[in-house]
Design a protein around this motif. Structure first.
Motif, short mmCIF file in Angstrom:
data_model
loop_
_atom_site.label_atom_id
_atom_site.label_comp_id
_atom_site.label_asym_id
_atom_site.label_seq_id
_atom_site.Cartn_x
_atom_site.Cartn_y
_atom_site.Cartn_z
N UNK A 55 0.83 -1.20 0.00
CA UNK A 55 0.00 0.00 0.00
C UNK A 55 0.87 1.26 0.00
N UNK A 56 1.97 1.25 0.73
CA UNK A 56 2.85 2.41 0.72
C UNK A 56 3.41 2.67 -0.67
N UNK B 228 5.08 -1.85 13.86
CA UNK B 228 6.39 -1.21 13.87
C UNK B 228 6.52 -0.21 15.02
N UNK B 229 7.70 -0.13 15.60
CA UNK B 229 8.02 1.03 16.41
C UNK B 229 8.17 2.23 15.49
N UNK B 230 8.22 3.42 16.08
CA UNK B 230 8.35 4.62 15.25
C UNK B 230 9.62 4.58 14.38
N UNK B 231 10.78 4.18 14.90
CA UNK B 231 11.96 4.09 14.02
C UNK B 231 11.77 3.06 12.90
N UNK B 232 11.10 1.95 13.21
CA UNK B 232 10.91 0.91 12.19
C UNK B 232 9.96 1.38 11.10
N UNK C 54 12.03 2.79 2.79
CA UNK C 54 12.16 1.62 1.94
C UNK C 54 11.16 1.59 0.81
N UNK C 55 10.01 2.26 1.01
CA UNK C 55 8.98 2.34 -0.04
C UNK C 55 9.27 3.46 -1.03
N UNK D 175 12.70 12.52 2.78
CA UNK D 175 12.42 13.49 3.83
C UNK D 175 11.59 12.91 4.97
N UNK D 176 11.77 11.64 5.25
CA UNK D 176 10.92 10.96 6.23
C UNK D 176 11.30 11.38 7.64
#
Length: 244
Positions: A133-134, A196-200, A207-208, A212-213
């Motif tokens: 979806x991402x 996911x944790x926030x870092x994950x 990765x998608x 600027x994430x």
């Protein structure tokens, strides 16, 4: 417990729809948090000329936040649950807002015009294929288009995990049980722990193909439990197979 997925999750949301707004109103800062995340899209000119996709709109709380933040934007709000959409459609909306009954996967492959921004609240931890979806969402955005994901995603600290467990056991699951929706609210509890944790999730966005994430925590009791994830679409991504 086994998490609810796909058709079972849609049915659970359908059943919970009549009481959903009342239960979320018990959450301090629920609507303020959505508004804060919507404003973080930073659209120009109050959203004038911008097309915004509200992915997983539920009963319309996220749509209302977008409309308040960007009153001149054209907003398309989609959800997989007919029951939740009926609740959304029963509310008054201006002409620039439309609702469609689509899953996230369908919405991400059926649109032809690019969007300037996509907003997704409490969605990705409920998806069977968040990566797919991402990637599809990225293909929907014009180059430089903006994504804001408002999601329960734990910081990774044991304190925040323990707080989430305590709130679910003391408040969320008992409240959901009173309305006959215990399975949905147990799903909410477990889905956050398993997500996911926030870092994950930040890494998943990168990765998608997003750039600027960054992750920004929400305030109040949700600090370290819920975050706004912001990202930009780079060069146009290829349309997913089967997209029109």
């Amino acid at each position: 417990m086994t998490l609810l997925r796909d058709h079972d999750l849609v049915l659970a949301f359908d059943h919970a729809a009549p009481t959903y707004d009342r239960l979320t109103a018990l959450n301090p800062g629920y609507r303020a948090g959505l508004l804060r995340s919507a404003r973080r899209l930073r659209l120009p000119r109050e959203g004038d000329g911008s097309r915004v996709l509200d992915l997983g709109c539920g009963t319309g709380a996220s749509t209302a936040a977008l409309l308040r933040a960007w009153p001149r934007a054209r907003i398309t709000a989609v959800d997989a649950s007919p029951g939740m959409l009926r609740r959304a459609l029963a509310k008054p909306w201006p002409a620039g807002v439309r609702f469609r009954h689509l899953t996230a996967e369908e919405a991400a492959t059926r649109e032809e015009e690019p969007y300037d921004a996509v907003f997704a609240a409490y969605l990705f931890r409920n998806l069977t294929d968040p990566d797919g979806v991402l990637r599809a969402v990225r293909s929907l955005l014009r180059p430089g288009g903006r994504l804001a994901v408002h999601e329960y995603s734990l910081s990774g600290a044991l304190l925040h995990r323990a707080l989430w467990e305590a709130v679910c056991r003391a408040v969320i699951i008992p409240a959901g049980s009173l309305t006959g929706d215990r399975a949905l609210y147990r799903h909410l509890w477990r889905s956050v722990l398993d997500f996911d944790t926030a870092p994950a999730f930040t890494a998943r966005l990168a990765g998608a193909g997003f750039t600027g994430v960054r992750a920004t925590p929400l305030t109040g009791w949700q600090t370290g439990i819920a975050h706004t994830f912001l990202a930009l679409a780079g060069a146009a991504a290829p349309r997913p197979e089967g997209a029109r």
